[in-house]
Design a protein around this motif. Structure first.
Motif, PDB file in Angstrom:
ATOM      1  N   MET A 110      -9.107  26.150   1.072  1.00 51.95           N
ATOM      2  CA  MET A 110      -7.807  26.639   1.536  1.00 51.95           C
ATOM      3  C   MET A 110      -7.936  28.144   1.748  1.00 51.95           C
ATOM      4  N   MET A 111      -7.650  28.623   2.950  1.00 50.90           N
ATOM      5  CA  MET A 111      -7.739  30.053   3.254  1.00 50.90           C
ATOM      6  C   MET A 111      -6.796  30.355   4.409  1.00 50.90           C
ATOM      7  N   HIS A 112      -6.086  31.460   4.320  1.00 49.68           N
ATOM      8  CA  HIS A 112      -5.065  31.743   5.327  1.00 49.68           C
ATOM      9  C   HIS A 112      -5.675  31.994   6.699  1.00 49.68           C
ATOM     10  N   ILE A 113      -6.609  32.922   6.798  1.00 47.76           N
ATOM     11  CA  ILE A 113      -7.209  33.257   8.091  1.00 47.76           C
ATOM     12  C   ILE A 113      -8.351  32.296   8.372  1.00 47.76           C
ATOM     13  N   PRO A 114      -8.275  31.501   9.444  1.00 46.20           N
ATOM     14  CA  PRO A 114      -9.405  30.638   9.789  1.00 46.20           C
ATOM     15  C   PRO A 114     -10.524  31.474  10.409  1.00 46.20           C
ATOM     16  N   HIS A 115     -11.729  31.203   9.986  1.00 42.04           N
ATOM     17  CA  HIS A 115     -12.858  32.021  10.440  1.00 42.04           C
ATOM     18  C   HIS A 115     -13.368  31.611  11.816  1.00 42.04           C
ATOM     19  N   PHE A 116     -12.860  30.512  12.353  1.00 36.31           N
ATOM     20  CA  PHE A 116     -13.077  30.128  13.744  1.00 36.31           C
ATOM     21  C   PHE A 116     -11.730  29.710  14.326  1.00 36.31           C
ATOM     22  N   HIS A 133      -9.301  20.986  14.720  1.00 35.93           N
ATOM     23  CA  HIS A 133     -10.552  21.357  15.353  1.00 35.93           C
ATOM     24  C   HIS A 133     -11.700  20.620  14.669  1.00 35.93           C
ATOM     25  N   PRO A 134     -12.219  19.564  15.309  1.00 31.85           N
ATOM     26  CA  PRO A 134     -13.312  18.786  14.726  1.00 31.85           C
ATOM     27  C   PRO A 134     -14.580  19.625  14.587  1.00 31.85           C
ATOM     28  N   PRO A 135     -15.578  19.112  13.876  1.00 30.21           N
ATOM     29  CA  PRO A 135     -16.844  19.834  13.731  1.00 30.21           C
ATOM     30  C   PRO A 135     -17.471  20.163  15.087  1.00 30.21           C
ATOM     31  N   THR A 136     -18.100  21.331  15.139  1.00 33.65           N
ATOM     32  CA  THR A 136     -18.805  21.770  16.340  1.00 33.65           C
ATOM     33  C   THR A 136     -20.150  22.349  15.921  1.00 33.65           C
ATOM     34  N   THR A 137     -20.863  22.903  16.874  1.00 36.10           N
ATOM     35  CA  THR A 137     -22.121  23.571  16.541  1.00 36.10           C
ATOM     36  C   THR A 137     -21.883  24.824  15.716  1.00 36.10           C
ATOM     37  N   ASP A 138     -20.659  25.371  15.758  1.00 34.08           N
ATOM     38  CA  ASP A 138     -20.336  26.568  14.980  1.00 34.08           C
ATOM     39  C   ASP A 138     -19.999  26.236  13.533  1.00 34.08           C
ATOM     40  N   HIS A 139     -19.369  25.082  13.310  1.00 32.15           N
ATOM     41  CA  HIS A 139     -18.974  24.703  11.947  1.00 32.15           C
ATOM     42  C   HIS A 139     -19.133  23.192  11.799  1.00 32.15           C
TER      43      HIS A 139
END
Length: 412
Positions: free
Chosen positions: A314-320, A358-364
């Motif tokens: 759980m984190m407020h700012i999403p990193h992607f 946002h489903p999994p991608t090459t970034d996450h």
């Protein structure tokens, strides 16, 4: 409402407040004008008599403990009366280093040695302290709350469910509105994922815009957890905000287990660089995030995290799927490698005011769920349910329509 300063002489007020967390920053070394400005933000209103400014609200639940908080308008000695079922046959007050917590307004009592999965009744009691001299203590009026109840979590529950709100931005009516979208479905707790306020102005704002809407809706009988967003770091009262909430370890970041889910909560801080002119040189979030990165890796190396059926962040700012502000990019730099390395299952965020799945991608390698808000038509309630086999996320828009969902099967 402004406090009538004639009812409590300034010198006595300042001396009293030296022991009050909410106004601990006020000191006799400040100029009179600064003291007066600070007093204007005080919510006490002694002309109304001795009253509760909030109903009691539940924090930091566990199978054998529960923390109850409440705020009074006068300096008090306070305690809890509680018991199993409908009984109120026990008393508990908080003791720190041999001293019973007293001569304060922001109250917190943690009940220990409770039984798991057990219903308890409780009420809070506050006795005004009218004079606190070294060898003479005088009391005034005693006030007692209504009786409420809660049930402790099971010892090893096989399922858990919680509700998530984010980006309320000082719209207190949104809290009961979004909660009603859950209908009569059971839930274990509510999680506030940042930016519940625009900035921190005074105690009244915290009470009127969050605590009271929560207690009117659920918080006297169901606990809530909270993590700051970037807006909670702003304003002259931001440094006092933590005095109104409890977390595991009394940190802005923390971790907890509930049944099949191990949750890591990160305080992502501000979105702008520390040296940005708007902060006037009095923030240090880069080092704070680095501190959390080190802590988070230690947590993720633990046996409890590794064996959990589901690993949630759980984190407020999403990193992607956010922006390219400094805070976002710093979170990406610090936390993205950890989340991949230790196989986080899902990240739940807010901040962007644009809801999305946002489903999994090459970034996450994990899904990122972002709640909306704060305007009508864009507010969301995120519902999470997990058992030993699966974790389900459903996101509802404020008209009740489902605007996102995600399903994960346990890999462990």
């Amino acid at each position: 409402m402004k406090k009538d300063k004639k009812e409590l002489p300034r010198r006595q007020f300042i001396a009293n407040m030296s022991k009050v967390g909410a106004l601990g920053f006020i000191g006799s070394m400040l100029p009179v004008s600064a003291n007066a400005a600070a007093i204007e933000t005080f919510t006490a209103r002694p002309s109304e008599g001795h009253i509760f400014l909030t109903k009691p609200y539940l924090q930091v639940p566990s199978p054998d403990s529960m923390t109850i908080r409440w705020v009074t308008n006068k300096l008090c000695y306070s305690w809890l009366e509680y018991g199993e079922g409908n009984n109120l046959d026990k008393k508990m007050h908080q003791v720190t280093d041999g001293l019973v917590n007293a001569h304060n307004r922001i109250n917190s009592v943690t009940l220990q040695n409770l039984k798991p999965n057990t219903a308890y009744s409780y009420r809070v009691v506050s006795k005004e302290i009218t004079s606190f001299q070294p060898y003479s203590l005088k009391y005034g009026e005693t006030i007692t709350s209504d009786t409420y109840s809660f049930t402790t979590p099971k010892e090893n529950p096989e399922e858990v469910s919680w509700l998530i709100m984010n980006d309320i931005h000082d719209r207190p009516h949104s809290i009961p509105h979004l909660l009603k979208l859950n209908g009569d479905e059971a839930f274990d707790y509510v999680f506030f994922n940042g930016d519940i306020f625009d900035y921190q102005e005074d105690e009244k704002q915290i009470i009127d815009h969050m605590l009271n809407p929560c207690t009117e809706s659920f918080a006297s009988t169901k606990p809530f957890l909270f993590v700051r967003g970037n807006h909670e770091t702003r304003g002259k009262y931001a440094r006092e905000l933590k005095n109104y909430f409890s977390t595991k370890g009394d940190k802005g970041y923390y971790a907890y287990e509930w049944g099949p889910v191990f949750t890591v909560v990160l305080d992502t801080g501000e979105d702008k660089p520390d040296n940005h002119q708007v902060y006037g040189g009095i923030v240090g979030f880069d080092d704070y995030r680095k501190e959390q990165r080190k802590w988070a890796e230690e947590v993720m190396r633990s046996k409890a995290f590794k064996k959990a059926k589901f690993r949630v962040v759980m984190m407020h700012i999403p990193h992607f799927h956010s922006d390219e502000e400094h805070g976002t990019m710093h979170c990406r730099q610090l936390f993205a490698p950890l989340f991949d390395r230790y196989k986080v299952d899902i990240v739940l965020s807010g901040h962007t005011h644009t809801y999305g799945v946002h489903p999994p991608t090459t970034d996450h390698s994990y899904p990122i769920i972002i709640g909306g808000g704060p305007k009508e038509g864009n507010r969301t309630l995120i519902k999470v349910k997990a058992d030993m086999k699966s974790l389900n996320v459903s996101m509802l828009k404020d008209d009740g329509t489902e605007v996102g969902k995600y399903f994960i099967n346990s890999k462990r």
